[in-house]
Enzyme design. Structure first.
Site, PDB file in Angstrom:
ATOM      1  CD  GLU A   1      44.031  38.858  32.423  1.00 24.42           C
ATOM      2  OE1 GLU A   1      43.003  39.516  32.215  1.00 24.42           O
ATOM      3  OE2 GLU A   1      44.729  38.393  31.496  1.00 24.42           O
TER       4      GLU A   1
ATOM      5  CB  CYS B   1      45.694  40.570  29.486  1.00 20.88           C
ATOM      6  SG  CYS B   1      45.791  39.040  28.504  1.00 20.88           S
TER       7      CYS B   1
ATOM      8  CE  LYS C   1      41.698  42.431  30.134  1.00 18.05           C
ATOM      9  NZ  LYS C   1      41.673  40.936  30.131  1.00 18.05           N
TER      10      LYS C   1
END
Length: 275
Positions: free
Chosen positions: A41, A156, A114
Protein backbone atom coordinates in the site's frame (compact mmCIF):
# COMPACT_ATOMS: atom_id res chain seq x y z
CA UNK A 1 3.53 -24.47 -9.16
CA UNK A 2 3.37 -20.69 -9.42
CA UNK A 3 6.05 -18.46 -7.90
CA UNK A 4 4.83 -15.21 -6.34
CA UNK A 5 6.54 -12.32 -4.57
CA UNK A 6 5.44 -9.93 -1.84
CA UNK A 7 7.60 -6.80 -1.94
CA UNK A 8 8.26 -4.87 1.25
CA UNK A 9 9.28 -1.21 1.27
CA UNK A 10 9.74 1.70 3.64
CA UNK A 11 8.53 4.42 1.30
CA UNK A 12 9.19 8.11 1.85
CA UNK A 13 7.94 11.43 0.48
CA UNK A 14 10.05 11.40 -2.71
CA UNK A 15 8.02 9.72 -5.45
CA UNK A 16 10.89 9.19 -7.87
CA UNK A 17 13.02 7.53 -5.19
CA UNK A 18 10.14 5.23 -4.26
CA UNK A 19 9.52 4.29 -7.89
CA UNK A 20 13.21 3.54 -8.37
CA UNK A 21 13.18 1.29 -5.32
CA UNK A 22 10.01 -0.45 -6.48
CA UNK A 23 11.56 -0.95 -9.92
CA UNK A 24 14.69 -2.49 -8.39
CA UNK A 25 12.67 -4.89 -6.28
CA UNK A 26 10.34 -5.90 -9.11
CA UNK A 27 13.38 -6.71 -11.26
CA UNK A 28 14.92 -8.72 -8.43
CA UNK A 29 11.71 -10.69 -7.94
CA UNK A 30 11.41 -11.34 -11.67
CA UNK A 31 15.04 -12.45 -11.87
CA UNK A 32 14.28 -14.97 -9.11
CA UNK A 33 11.42 -16.41 -11.14
CA UNK A 34 8.38 -14.62 -9.76
CA UNK A 35 5.41 -14.62 -12.11
CA UNK A 36 3.19 -12.46 -9.89
CA UNK A 37 4.75 -9.52 -8.02
CA UNK A 38 2.81 -7.55 -5.42
CA UNK A 39 3.68 -4.10 -4.07
CA UNK A 40 2.61 -2.64 -0.70
CA UNK A 41 0.00 0.00 0.00
CA UNK A 42 1.15 3.59 -0.76
CA UNK A 43 4.35 2.24 -2.30
CA UNK A 44 4.83 5.39 -4.41
CA UNK A 45 4.57 7.87 -1.54
CA UNK A 46 4.43 8.07 2.22
CA UNK A 47 4.13 11.85 2.43
CA UNK A 48 4.84 14.18 5.29
CA UNK A 49 1.11 14.98 5.25
CA UNK A 50 -1.86 13.05 3.92
CA UNK A 51 -2.49 15.87 1.46
CA UNK A 52 0.85 15.09 -0.23
CA UNK A 53 -0.67 11.90 -1.57
CA UNK A 54 -3.77 13.77 -2.77
CA UNK A 55 -1.53 16.08 -4.78
CA UNK A 56 -0.31 13.07 -6.77
CA UNK A 57 -3.81 12.00 -7.84
CA UNK A 58 -3.86 10.42 -11.29
CA UNK A 59 -6.65 9.85 -13.76
CA UNK A 60 -7.36 6.15 -14.23
CA UNK A 61 -5.32 4.99 -17.21
CA UNK A 62 -2.88 7.88 -17.24
CA UNK A 63 -0.08 9.07 -14.97
CA UNK A 64 3.52 8.56 -13.91
CA UNK A 65 2.85 5.85 -11.34
CA UNK A 66 0.56 3.84 -13.63
CA UNK A 67 3.02 4.23 -16.51
CA UNK A 68 5.82 2.89 -14.31
CA UNK A 69 3.80 -0.17 -13.29
CA UNK A 70 2.85 -0.86 -16.90
CA UNK A 71 6.43 -0.53 -18.06
CA UNK A 72 7.77 -2.82 -15.33
CA UNK A 73 5.18 -5.50 -16.01
CA UNK A 74 5.89 -5.52 -19.73
CA UNK A 75 9.67 -5.29 -19.39
CA UNK A 76 9.99 -8.14 -16.90
CA UNK A 77 7.07 -10.23 -18.23
CA UNK A 78 5.38 -10.40 -14.83
CA UNK A 79 1.94 -9.63 -13.48
CA UNK A 80 1.97 -6.81 -10.92
CA UNK A 81 -0.44 -5.80 -8.18
CA UNK A 82 0.34 -2.12 -7.76
CA UNK A 83 -0.26 -1.66 -4.04
CA UNK A 84 -2.38 1.48 -3.95
CA UNK A 85 -2.20 4.73 -5.86
CA UNK A 86 -4.50 7.78 -5.64
CA UNK A 87 -7.00 7.80 -8.50
CA UNK A 88 -9.37 10.67 -9.17
CA UNK A 89 -12.95 10.57 -7.87
CA UNK A 90 -15.75 13.10 -8.29
CA UNK A 91 -14.42 14.73 -5.11
CA UNK A 92 -11.01 16.23 -5.99
CA UNK A 93 -9.91 16.44 -2.36
CA UNK A 94 -10.70 12.75 -1.77
CA UNK A 95 -9.29 10.38 -4.42
CA UNK A 96 -9.76 6.63 -4.28
CA UNK A 97 -6.98 4.47 -2.88
CA UNK A 98 -6.85 2.07 -5.79
CA UNK A 99 -5.06 -1.23 -6.24
CA UNK A 100 -4.35 -2.00 -9.89
CA UNK A 101 -3.51 -5.32 -11.53
CA UNK A 102 -1.29 -5.27 -14.63
CA UNK A 103 -0.73 -8.29 -16.83
CA UNK A 104 2.62 -9.28 -18.34
CA UNK A 105 1.87 -7.20 -21.44
CA UNK A 106 1.65 -4.05 -19.33
CA UNK A 107 -2.14 -3.80 -19.56
CA UNK A 108 -4.22 -2.84 -16.54
CA UNK A 109 -6.78 -5.64 -16.28
CA UNK A 110 -8.39 -4.91 -12.91
CA UNK A 111 -8.95 -2.09 -10.46
CA UNK A 112 -10.05 -2.26 -6.83
CA UNK A 113 -10.88 0.86 -4.79
CA UNK A 114 -10.23 0.33 -1.07
CA UNK A 115 -13.58 -0.14 0.64
CA UNK A 116 -12.74 0.19 4.35
CA UNK A 117 -10.98 3.38 5.46
CA UNK A 118 -8.75 3.55 8.55
CA UNK A 119 -10.35 6.14 10.86
CA UNK A 120 -9.00 5.28 14.32
CA UNK A 121 -7.31 6.73 17.39
CA UNK A 122 -4.57 4.48 18.72
CA UNK A 123 -2.98 6.50 21.51
CA UNK A 124 -4.99 9.27 23.21
CA UNK A 125 -4.98 11.56 20.19
CA UNK A 126 -1.20 11.16 19.69
CA UNK A 127 -1.51 8.56 16.96
CA UNK A 128 -4.67 9.35 15.01
CA UNK A 129 -5.63 8.24 11.52
CA UNK A 130 -8.45 9.63 9.41
CA UNK A 131 -8.23 8.13 5.95
CA UNK A 132 -11.72 9.26 5.04
CA UNK A 133 -10.56 12.89 5.22
CA UNK A 134 -8.41 12.38 2.12
CA UNK A 135 -9.84 9.21 0.57
CA UNK A 136 -13.16 8.16 -0.89
CA UNK A 137 -14.23 4.60 -0.11
CA UNK A 138 -14.83 2.14 -2.90
CA UNK A 139 -18.01 0.09 -3.07
CA UNK A 140 -17.29 -3.02 -5.14
CA UNK A 141 -15.40 -6.25 -4.35
CA UNK A 142 -13.16 -7.41 -7.19
CA UNK A 143 -12.20 -10.92 -8.28
CA UNK A 144 -10.42 -11.49 -11.59
CA UNK A 145 -9.23 -14.50 -13.60
CA UNK A 146 -5.46 -14.74 -13.99
CA UNK A 147 -2.89 -17.43 -14.86
CA UNK A 148 -2.54 -17.74 -11.07
CA UNK A 149 -6.16 -18.65 -10.50
CA UNK A 150 -9.02 -16.43 -9.37
CA UNK A 151 -7.45 -13.40 -7.69
CA UNK A 152 -9.27 -11.27 -5.10
CA UNK A 153 -8.04 -7.73 -4.49
CA UNK A 154 -8.19 -6.09 -1.05
CA UNK A 155 -6.17 -3.48 0.88
CA UNK A 156 -4.85 -3.25 4.46
CA UNK A 157 -7.73 -2.32 6.82
CA UNK A 158 -10.05 -4.51 4.71
CA UNK A 159 -8.48 -7.52 6.43
CA UNK A 160 -10.51 -6.79 9.58
CA UNK A 161 -13.77 -7.41 7.74
CA UNK A 162 -14.18 -11.15 7.12
CA UNK A 163 -17.44 -10.67 5.25
CA UNK A 164 -15.50 -9.07 2.38
CA UNK A 165 -13.21 -12.08 2.07
CA UNK A 166 -16.13 -14.48 2.25
CA UNK A 167 -17.69 -12.51 -0.60
CA UNK A 168 -14.49 -12.96 -2.61
CA UNK A 169 -14.43 -16.68 -1.83
CA UNK A 170 -18.06 -17.00 -2.92
CA UNK A 171 -16.93 -15.54 -6.27
CA UNK A 172 -14.30 -18.24 -6.56
CA UNK A 173 -11.22 -16.41 -5.27
CA UNK A 174 -8.31 -18.79 -4.71
CA UNK A 175 -5.69 -16.13 -3.99
CA UNK A 176 -6.30 -12.95 -2.00
CA UNK A 177 -3.87 -10.03 -2.08
CA UNK A 178 -3.63 -7.57 0.82
CA UNK A 179 -1.22 -4.67 0.11
CA UNK A 180 -0.78 -2.96 3.47
CA UNK A 181 0.82 -0.27 5.61
CA UNK A 182 -0.10 -1.60 9.05
CA UNK A 183 0.91 0.52 12.02
CA UNK A 184 3.54 -0.95 14.32
CA UNK A 185 1.06 -1.02 17.21
CA UNK A 186 -1.76 -2.84 15.41
CA UNK A 187 0.67 -5.00 13.48
CA UNK A 188 2.23 -6.47 16.60
CA UNK A 189 -1.22 -7.25 17.97
CA UNK A 190 -3.20 -8.42 14.97
CA UNK A 191 -1.36 -8.64 11.63
CA UNK A 192 -0.44 -12.32 11.52
CA UNK A 193 -3.59 -13.64 13.17
CA UNK A 194 -5.86 -11.67 10.83
CA UNK A 195 -4.06 -12.79 7.69
CA UNK A 196 -3.97 -16.42 8.76
CA UNK A 197 -7.65 -16.31 9.71
CA UNK A 198 -8.65 -14.97 6.29
CA UNK A 199 -6.63 -17.76 4.65
CA UNK A 200 -7.98 -20.54 6.86
CA UNK A 201 -11.65 -19.61 6.83
CA UNK A 202 -11.69 -19.25 3.03
CA UNK A 203 -9.22 -22.02 2.14
CA UNK A 204 -7.29 -19.51 0.05
CA UNK A 205 -3.76 -18.26 -0.38
CA UNK A 206 -3.11 -14.81 1.08
CA UNK A 207 -0.31 -12.58 -0.25
CA UNK A 208 0.36 -9.55 1.97
CA UNK A 209 3.08 -7.13 0.80
CA UNK A 210 3.64 -4.45 3.43
CA UNK A 211 5.35 -1.25 4.33
CA UNK A 212 7.96 -2.10 6.94
CA UNK A 213 10.17 0.35 8.77
CA UNK A 214 10.59 3.94 9.89
CA UNK A 215 9.25 6.65 7.59
CA UNK A 216 10.33 10.28 7.26
CA UNK A 217 6.91 11.46 8.44
CA UNK A 218 7.61 9.87 11.83
CA UNK A 219 5.41 6.85 11.29
CA UNK A 220 6.64 3.30 11.87
CA UNK A 221 5.00 0.48 9.93
CA UNK A 222 5.03 -3.11 11.06
CA UNK A 223 6.36 -4.91 8.00
CA UNK A 224 6.30 -8.72 8.25
CA UNK A 225 5.18 -9.14 4.64
CA UNK A 226 3.76 -12.64 4.34
CA UNK A 227 2.60 -15.32 1.96
CA UNK A 228 0.21 -17.74 3.66
CA UNK A 229 -1.31 -20.90 2.27
CA UNK A 230 -4.90 -22.15 2.42
CA UNK A 231 -4.17 -24.13 5.63
CA UNK A 232 -2.89 -21.06 7.44
CA UNK A 233 0.77 -21.97 7.12
CA UNK A 234 3.24 -19.11 6.64
CA UNK A 235 5.17 -19.94 3.48
CA UNK A 236 7.41 -16.86 3.52
CA UNK A 237 7.86 -13.68 5.53
CA UNK A 238 10.14 -10.66 5.78
CA UNK A 239 10.23 -8.80 9.08
CA UNK A 240 11.62 -5.31 8.41
CA UNK A 241 13.14 -3.16 5.70
CA UNK A 242 13.06 -3.35 1.91
CA UNK A 243 13.10 -6.78 0.35
CA UNK A 244 11.09 -9.66 -1.01
CA UNK A 245 9.20 -12.61 0.42
CA UNK A 246 8.70 -15.36 -2.16
CA UNK A 247 6.80 -18.64 -2.25
CA UNK A 248 5.17 -21.09 -4.62
CA UNK A 249 1.42 -21.56 -4.94
CA UNK A 250 -0.05 -24.99 -5.68
CA UNK A 251 -3.59 -24.47 -6.95
CA UNK A 252 -4.05 -28.17 -7.67
CA UNK A 253 -3.47 -29.01 -4.02
CA UNK A 254 -5.66 -26.08 -2.96
CA UNK A 255 -8.59 -27.40 -4.99
CA UNK A 256 -8.00 -30.94 -3.73
CA UNK A 257 -8.17 -29.63 -0.17
CA UNK A 258 -11.37 -27.73 -0.93
CA UNK A 259 -12.95 -30.91 -2.24
CA UNK A 260 -11.90 -33.02 0.75
CA UNK A 261 -12.60 -30.31 3.34
CA UNK A 262 -15.62 -28.52 1.84
CA UNK A 263 -16.05 -25.89 4.51
CA UNK A 264 -17.11 -23.29 1.96
CA UNK A 265 -20.16 -25.36 1.05
CA UNK A 266 -21.11 -26.01 4.70
CA UNK A 267 -22.20 -22.45 5.45
CA UNK A 268 -25.70 -21.88 6.74
CA UNK A 269 -28.08 -20.46 4.16
CA UNK A 270 -28.91 -16.75 4.53
CA UNK A 271 -32.44 -17.51 5.74
CA UNK A 272 -31.26 -19.57 8.74
CA UNK A 273 -31.90 -17.75 12.01
CA UNK A 274 -28.74 -17.66 14.10
CA UNK A 275 -29.30 -17.79 17.88
Amino acid sequence: MIKVAAIQMASGPQVQANLMEASRLVKEAADKGAQLVTLPETFAIMGLRDQDRVALTETYGSGKIQDTLSRLAKKHKVWIVGGTIPLASDKPERPYASSLLFNDQGECVARYDKMHLFDVMLDDEIEVYAESDTNLAGKTPVVVDTPFGRLGLTVCYDVRFPELYRCLASQGAQVMVVPSAFTDVTGKAHWEVLLRARAIENLAYVIAPAQGGYHVNGRTTYGHSMIIDYWGRICATLQKGSGIAMAELDLVELERTRRHFPVLSHRCSPDVEMI
